[in-house]
Design a protein around this motif. Structure first.
Motif, PDB file in Angstrom:
ATOM      1  N   ASP A  11       0.564  -1.036   0.326  1.00 18.23           N
ATOM      2  CA  ASP A  11       0.286   0.286  -0.164  1.00 18.23           C
ATOM      3  C   ASP A  11       0.828   1.257  -0.369  1.00 18.23           C
ATOM      4  O   ASP A  11       1.159   1.969   0.911  1.00 18.23           O
ATOM      5  CB  ASP A  11      -1.131  -0.093   1.176  1.00 18.23           C
ATOM      6  N   ASN A  15       0.020   0.141  -4.858  1.00 16.38           N
ATOM      7  CA  ASN A  15      -1.608   0.379  -4.461  1.00 16.38           C
ATOM      8  C   ASN A  15      -1.346   2.071  -4.284  1.00 16.38           C
ATOM      9  O   ASN A  15      -1.315   2.155  -3.094  1.00 16.38           O
ATOM     10  CB  ASN A  15      -1.958  -0.747  -3.584  1.00 16.38           C
ATOM     11  N   TRP A  17      -2.982   3.702  -2.677  1.00 18.43           N
ATOM     12  CA  TRP A  17      -4.250   4.278  -1.885  1.00 18.43           C
ATOM     13  C   TRP A  17      -4.518   5.529  -1.674  1.00 18.43           C
ATOM     14  O   TRP A  17      -5.252   5.877  -1.703  1.00 18.43           O
ATOM     15  CB  TRP A  17      -4.056   3.546  -0.729  1.00 18.43           C
ATOM     16  N   ARG A  24      -9.090   6.239 -11.028  1.00 21.64           N
ATOM     17  CA  ARG A  24      -7.992   5.066 -11.367  1.00 21.64           C
ATOM     18  C   ARG A  24      -6.669   5.719 -11.845  1.00 21.64           C
ATOM     19  O   ARG A  24      -7.174   5.594 -13.583  1.00 21.64           O
ATOM     20  CB  ARG A  24      -8.595   3.439 -11.726  1.00 21.64           C
ATOM     21  N   TYR A  28      -3.462   1.015 -14.473  1.00 22.49           N
ATOM     22  CA  TYR A  28      -3.863  -0.041 -13.312  1.00 22.49           C
ATOM     23  C   TYR A  28      -4.961  -0.482 -13.221  1.00 22.49           C
ATOM     24  O   TYR A  28      -5.881   0.045 -14.460  1.00 22.49           O
ATOM     25  CB  TYR A  28      -4.479   1.271 -12.236  1.00 22.49           C
ATOM     26  N   THR A  29      -4.888  -2.056 -12.972  1.00 15.60           N
ATOM     27  CA  THR A  29      -6.128  -2.334 -12.341  1.00 15.60           C
ATOM     28  C   THR A  29      -6.666  -1.945 -11.421  1.00 15.60           C
ATOM     29  O   THR A  29      -6.252  -2.455 -10.270  1.00 15.60           O
ATOM     30  CB  THR A  29      -6.313  -3.968 -13.382  1.00 15.60           C
ATOM     31  N   THR A  30      -8.588  -2.974 -11.325  1.00 23.44           N
ATOM     32  CA  THR A  30      -8.770  -2.702  -9.923  1.00 23.44           C
ATOM     33  C   THR A  30      -9.304  -4.219  -9.316  1.00 23.44           C
ATOM     34  O   THR A  30      -9.622  -5.016 -10.022  1.00 23.44           O
ATOM     35  CB  THR A  30      -9.892  -1.994  -9.939  1.00 23.44           C
ATOM     36  N   ARG A  32     -10.804  -6.283  -5.851  1.00 20.23           N
ATOM     37  CA  ARG A  32     -11.627  -5.671  -3.881  1.00 20.23           C
ATOM     38  C   ARG A  32     -10.986  -7.275  -3.294  1.00 20.23           C
ATOM     39  O   ARG A  32     -11.637  -8.164  -4.160  1.00 20.23           O
ATOM     40  CB  ARG A  32     -12.849  -5.752  -4.108  1.00 20.23           C
ATOM     41  N   ARG A  42     -10.508  -1.809  -1.783  1.00 20.95           N
ATOM     42  CA  ARG A  42     -10.215  -1.553  -3.236  1.00 20.95           C
ATOM     43  C   ARG A  42      -8.698  -1.170  -3.610  1.00 20.95           C
ATOM     44  O   ARG A  42      -7.707  -0.349  -2.637  1.00 20.95           O
ATOM     45  CB  ARG A  42     -10.647   0.071  -3.997  1.00 20.95           C
ATOM     46  N   VAL A  43      -8.318  -1.887  -3.925  1.00 23.72           N
ATOM     47  CA  VAL A  43      -6.525  -1.997  -4.081  1.00 23.72           C
ATOM     48  C   VAL A  43      -6.528  -1.854  -5.980  1.00 23.72           C
ATOM     49  O   VAL A  43      -7.487  -2.564  -6.594  1.00 23.72           O
ATOM     50  CB  VAL A  43      -6.658  -3.848  -4.245  1.00 23.72           C
ATOM     51  N   TRP A  44      -5.550  -0.649  -6.516  1.00 21.27           N
ATOM     52  CA  TRP A  44      -5.754  -0.386  -7.758  1.00 21.27           C
ATOM     53  C   TRP A  44      -3.686  -0.888  -7.895  1.00 21.27           C
ATOM     54  O   TRP A  44      -3.100  -0.649  -7.363  1.00 21.27           O
ATOM     55  CB  TRP A  44      -5.663   0.842  -8.257  1.00 21.27           C
TER      56      TRP A  44
END
Length: 166
Positions: A11, A15, A17, A24, A28-30, A32, A42-44
């Motif tokens: 993080d 990510n 955050w 976004r 990046y992709t998301t 959960r 939620r993590v990118w």
């Protein structure tokens, strides 16, 4: 000669955050993640970061509160193999009275004198002073902006350190 270690926080560096929550970052992709029942996080993640990390010339190691969960949730998205991790236990994750981050002592112990780079978004000069005093090998504490995550300049700095530490 062994390669230097690269301690990876999730993080902040991987990510971002603190990026604008409604936006976004590009590339990046998301995902959960339900690390705790009833609370999806939620993590990118940027899938290009995995191959870039693998090309740097380090032995990679998680240094995150995710610990082994990073191997289940983060590594597959980034295309990383299962990595060892620093076991921080279940204690209170707080800055020590001397200002040293709660991860620092465990990271230095894990490195056991090997050269290392540590990528995080919460390091301070107190951590640098601790590492300088307690770690006999070379070390790079690399601070990443949690609004941006790792960028090209971060990878370049890590590559320079790996080349000079090896």
């Amino acid at each position: 000669m062994s390669r230097p270690l690269l301690f990876l926080d999730v993080d902040g560096p991987l990510n971002p955050w603190a990026a604008r929550p409604e936006r976004r970052p590009e590339g990046y992709t998301t995902i959960r993640v339900a690390l705790h029942p009833g609370r999806a996080l939620r993590v990118w993640l940027n899938p290009s970061h995995g191959p870039a990390l693998l090309r740097l010339g380090y032995d990679l190691c998680w240094a995150t509160t995710w610990m082994d969960a990073a191997n289940r949730w983060i590594a597959p998205v980034l295309g990383l193999p299962e990595l060892p991790y620093v076991d921080f236990g279940t204690g209170l994750f707080a800055i020590r009275p001397d200002g040293v981050h709660w991860k620092t002592e465990a990271i230095v112990a894990y490195a056991a004198g090997r050269p290392f780079a540590w990528v995080d978004d919460e390091q301070t000069s107190a951590d640098t002073a601790y590492v300088t005093a307690e770690h006999p090998g070379r070390a790079l504490l690399h601070l990443v902006d949690p609004r941006l995550g790792m960028r090209e300049g971060d990878f370049e700095a890590l590559a320079r350190f790996a080349a000079s530490a090896g």
